[in-house]
Design a protein around this motif. Structure first.
Motif, mmCIF file in Angstrom:
data_model
loop_
_atom_site.group_PDB
_atom_site.id
_atom_site.type_symbol
_atom_site.label_atom_id
_atom_site.label_comp_id
_atom_site.label_asym_id
_atom_site.label_seq_id
_atom_site.Cartn_x
_atom_site.Cartn_y
_atom_site.Cartn_z
ATOM 1 N N ALA A 83 0.838 -1.194 0.000
ATOM 2 C CA ALA A 83 0.000 0.000 0.000
ATOM 3 C C ALA A 83 0.877 1.249 0.000
ATOM 4 O O ALA A 83 1.692 1.441 0.904
ATOM 5 N N ILE A 84 0.680 2.059 -1.027
ATOM 6 C CA ILE A 84 1.419 3.320 -1.176
ATOM 7 C C ILE A 84 0.448 4.458 -0.893
ATOM 8 O O ILE A 84 -0.693 4.454 -1.386
ATOM 9 N N ASN A 85 0.895 5.415 -0.074
ATOM 10 C CA ASN A 85 0.056 6.563 0.332
ATOM 11 C C ASN A 85 -1.295 6.107 0.891
ATOM 12 O O ASN A 85 -2.354 6.641 0.501
ATOM 13 N N PRO A 86 -1.309 5.150 1.808
ATOM 14 C CA PRO A 86 -2.593 4.659 2.327
ATOM 15 C C PRO A 86 -3.290 5.706 3.187
ATOM 16 O O PRO A 86 -2.652 6.430 3.947
ATOM 17 N N VAL A 87 -4.617 5.758 3.032
ATOM 18 C CA VAL A 87 -5.457 6.644 3.858
ATOM 19 C C VAL A 87 -6.558 5.791 4.461
ATOM 20 O O VAL A 87 -7.227 5.026 3.752
ATOM 21 N N ILE A 88 -6.748 5.910 5.773
ATOM 22 C CA ILE A 88 -7.764 5.137 6.482
ATOM 23 C C ILE A 88 -8.894 6.049 6.926
ATOM 24 O O ILE A 88 -8.649 7.116 7.482
ATOM 25 N N THR A 89 -10.125 5.621 6.687
ATOM 26 C CA THR A 89 -11.307 6.344 7.157
ATOM 27 C C THR A 89 -12.179 5.383 7.950
ATOM 28 O O THR A 89 -12.683 4.400 7.386
ATOM 29 N N PRO A 90 -12.335 5.602 9.270
ATOM 30 C CA PRO A 90 -13.223 4.730 10.042
ATOM 31 C C PRO A 90 -14.657 4.855 9.525
ATOM 32 O O PRO A 90 -15.095 5.945 9.152
ATOM 33 N N LEU A 91 -15.377 3.728 9.518
ATOM 34 C CA LEU A 91 -16.734 3.725 8.977
ATOM 35 C C LEU A 91 -17.795 3.893 10.054
ATOM 36 O O LEU A 91 -18.939 4.243 9.758
ATOM 37 N N ASP A 92 -17.433 3.596 11.303
ATOM 38 C CA ASP A 92 -18.380 3.751 12.407
ATOM 39 C C ASP A 92 -17.581 3.797 13.710
ATOM 40 O O ASP A 92 -16.351 3.916 13.667
ATOM 41 N N ASP A 93 -18.294 3.717 14.839
ATOM 42 C CA ASP A 93 -17.626 3.880 16.132
ATOM 43 C C ASP A 93 -17.239 2.561 16.785
ATOM 44 O O ASP A 93 -16.721 2.556 17.904
ATOM 45 N N GLU A 94 -17.485 1.422 16.108
ATOM 46 C CA GLU A 94 -17.169 0.135 16.747
ATOM 47 C C GLU A 94 -15.657 -0.029 16.875
ATOM 48 O O GLU A 94 -14.903 0.196 15.923
ATOM 49 N N THR A 95 -15.204 -0.434 18.070
ATOM 50 C CA THR A 95 -13.778 -0.657 18.296
ATOM 51 C C THR A 95 -13.567 -1.995 18.977
ATOM 52 O O THR A 95 -14.499 -2.590 19.525
ATOM 53 N N VAL A 96 -12.327 -2.467 18.932
ATOM 54 C CA VAL A 96 -11.943 -3.698 19.615
ATOM 55 C C VAL A 96 -10.536 -3.503 20.165
ATOM 56 O O VAL A 96 -9.715 -2.813 19.545
ATOM 57 N N GLU A 178 -8.459 -16.590 23.474
ATOM 58 C CA GLU A 178 -9.864 -16.982 23.638
ATOM 59 C C GLU A 178 -10.784 -15.819 23.247
ATOM 60 O O GLU A 178 -11.742 -15.983 22.495
ATOM 61 N N ARG A 179 -10.450 -14.635 23.744
ATOM 62 C CA ARG A 179 -11.288 -13.457 23.448
ATOM 63 C C ARG A 179 -11.234 -13.108 21.961
ATOM 64 O O ARG A 179 -12.266 -12.858 21.329
ATOM 65 N N ILE A 180 -10.032 -13.128 21.383
ATOM 66 C CA ILE A 180 -9.909 -12.638 20.009
ATOM 67 C C ILE A 180 -10.407 -13.695 19.011
ATOM 68 O O ILE A 180 -10.881 -13.337 17.928
ATOM 69 N N THR A 181 -10.345 -14.961 19.368
ATOM 70 C CA THR A 181 -10.883 -15.993 18.486
ATOM 71 C C THR A 181 -12.398 -15.852 18.385
ATOM 72 O O THR A 181 -12.978 -15.962 17.297
ATOM 73 N N ALA A 182 -13.056 -15.545 19.518
ATOM 74 C CA ALA A 182 -14.505 -15.319 19.490
ATOM 75 C C ALA A 182 -14.829 -14.099 18.633
ATOM 76 O O ALA A 182 -15.803 -14.086 17.872
ATOM 77 N N PHE A 183 -13.991 -13.076 18.738
ATOM 78 C CA PHE A 183 -14.181 -11.861 17.922
ATOM 79 C C PHE A 183 -14.037 -12.180 16.439
ATOM 80 O O PHE A 183 -14.871 -11.772 15.618
ATOM 81 N N VAL A 184 -12.967 -12.899 16.086
ATOM 82 C CA VAL A 184 -12.734 -13.240 14.669
ATOM 83 C C VAL A 184 -13.879 -14.102 14.141
ATOM 84 O O VAL A 184 -14.338 -13.919 13.012
ATOM 85 N N ARG A 186 -16.903 -13.945 14.994
ATOM 86 C CA ARG A 186 -18.063 -13.081 14.798
ATOM 87 C C ARG A 186 -17.874 -12.158 13.591
ATOM 88 O O ARG A 186 -18.775 -12.005 12.758
ATOM 89 N N VAL A 187 -16.683 -11.556 13.506
ATOM 90 C CA VAL A 187 -16.446 -10.530 12.481
ATOM 91 C C VAL A 187 -16.003 -11.143 11.154
ATOM 92 O O VAL A 187 -16.260 -10.596 10.090
ATOM 93 N N GLY A 188 -15.329 -12.276 11.225
ATOM 94 C CA GLY A 188 -14.949 -12.982 10.008
ATOM 95 C C GLY A 188 -13.636 -12.561 9.402
ATOM 96 O O GLY A 188 -13.293 -12.972 8.293
ATOM 97 N N SER A 189 -12.894 -11.736 10.101
ATOM 98 C CA SER A 189 -11.563 -11.397 9.581
ATOM 99 C C SER A 189 -10.707 -10.847 10.718
ATOM 100 O O SER A 189 -11.187 -10.644 11.822
#
Ligand code: NI
Length: 189
Positions: A83-96, A178-184, A186-189
Motif C-alpha cells: 500500500a502506497i500513500n494509504p489513507v484510512i477512514t473509520p466507517l463507524d464507532d465500533e472498536t476492539v 480466547e477473546r480474540i478468536t470469538a471476535f474473529v 463473529r467478524v470474520g476477519s
C-alpha cells in the motif's frame, strides 16, 4: 532484494511523519526495490506488516502479509498487500482491543482499534484501490499507517497491558486468544 535492518523504538526516523510518494515515482527503480526489500525484511522477521520508515526510509509505503504466522497464530490470512500513500477512514464507532506486537518495539500491548474501516491506496503498479477492511485485518492496517505518522503501539497501548513477549506468553496469551478468536469468529476477519 535484501533483508534490511529494522529500526527500534528510540530511532528518530520512527517518529518522523513519512512523505507521500509522488504518483510518477511509483514505478521507479528506487521505489520498486524498496518495496522488494520491505517484503523480504517482513518475511524474514515473521512480521505481519512493515512500514518503510521501520527500515529507515521515511516514505508512505507499507507491506502486509499474514499466512501461517508463528508470531500471530490467531490472525486471519491476509494476502501480500503493498500500500502506497494509504489513507484510512473509520466507517463507524465500533472498536476492539487488540493485543499487538511490533518489529520495532520489544513489547506487546492492548491497543483499541476501529473494527470497520475504508482504505484508499495505490498498489505497486500504481492502481488506485478503495476497499473495506474489518476486524484484525483492519487493525493491522491501522498499526502500519500509524508507523507512517510516527506513532508506535506504546503511544496507544493501555500502559498496564504492556508486557514482554515472554511474559505475554506466560500470563496473557491464553485469555487473549480466547477473546480474540470469538471476535474473529463473529467478524470474520
Ligand atoms: Ni509495527
Amino acid at each position: 532484494m535484501s533483508v534490511r535492518p529494522i529500526l527500534s523504538i528510540g530511532h528518530p526516523v520512527l517518529r518522523q511523519p513519512a512523505a507521500a510518494v509522488a504518483g510518477d515515482e511509483v514505478g521507479s527503480v528506487p521505489v520498486q526495490s524498496l518495496i522488494d526489500d520491505l517484503i523480504e525484511t517482513m518475511r524474514h522477521a515473521n512480521g505481519a506488516g512493515l512500514a518503510a520508515n521501520q527500515i529507515g526510509e521515511p516514505v508512505r509505503i507499507v507491506v502486509m502479509e499474514v499466512g501461517d504466522n508463528p508470531r500471530y497464530p490467531y490472525k486471519p490470512i491476509l494476502p501480500l498487500t503493498v500500500a502506497i500513500n494509504p489513507v484510512i477512514t473509520p466507517l463507524d464507532d465500533e472498536t476492539v482491543e487488540i493485543n499487538e506486537g511490533c518489529l520495532s518495539v520489544p513489547l506487546r500491548g492492548n491497543v483499541r482499534r476501529h473494527v470497520n474501516i475504508q482504505v484508499d491506496y495505490l498498489d505497486r503498479d500504481g492502481f488506485a484501490h478503495h476497499e473495506i477492511k474489518r476486524g484484525l485485518t483492519a487493525g493491522t492496517w491501522q498499526h502500519e499507517v500509524d508507523h507512517l505518522d510516527g506513532v508506535l503501539i506504546t503511544d496507544r497501548a493501555d500502559p498496564a497491558s504492556l508486557a514482554t513477549w515472554a511474559e505475554f506468553e506466560a500470563h496473557h496469551r491464553d485469555a487473549f486468544i480466547e477473546r480474540i478468536t470469538a471476535f474473529v469468529d463473529r467478524v470474520g476477519s
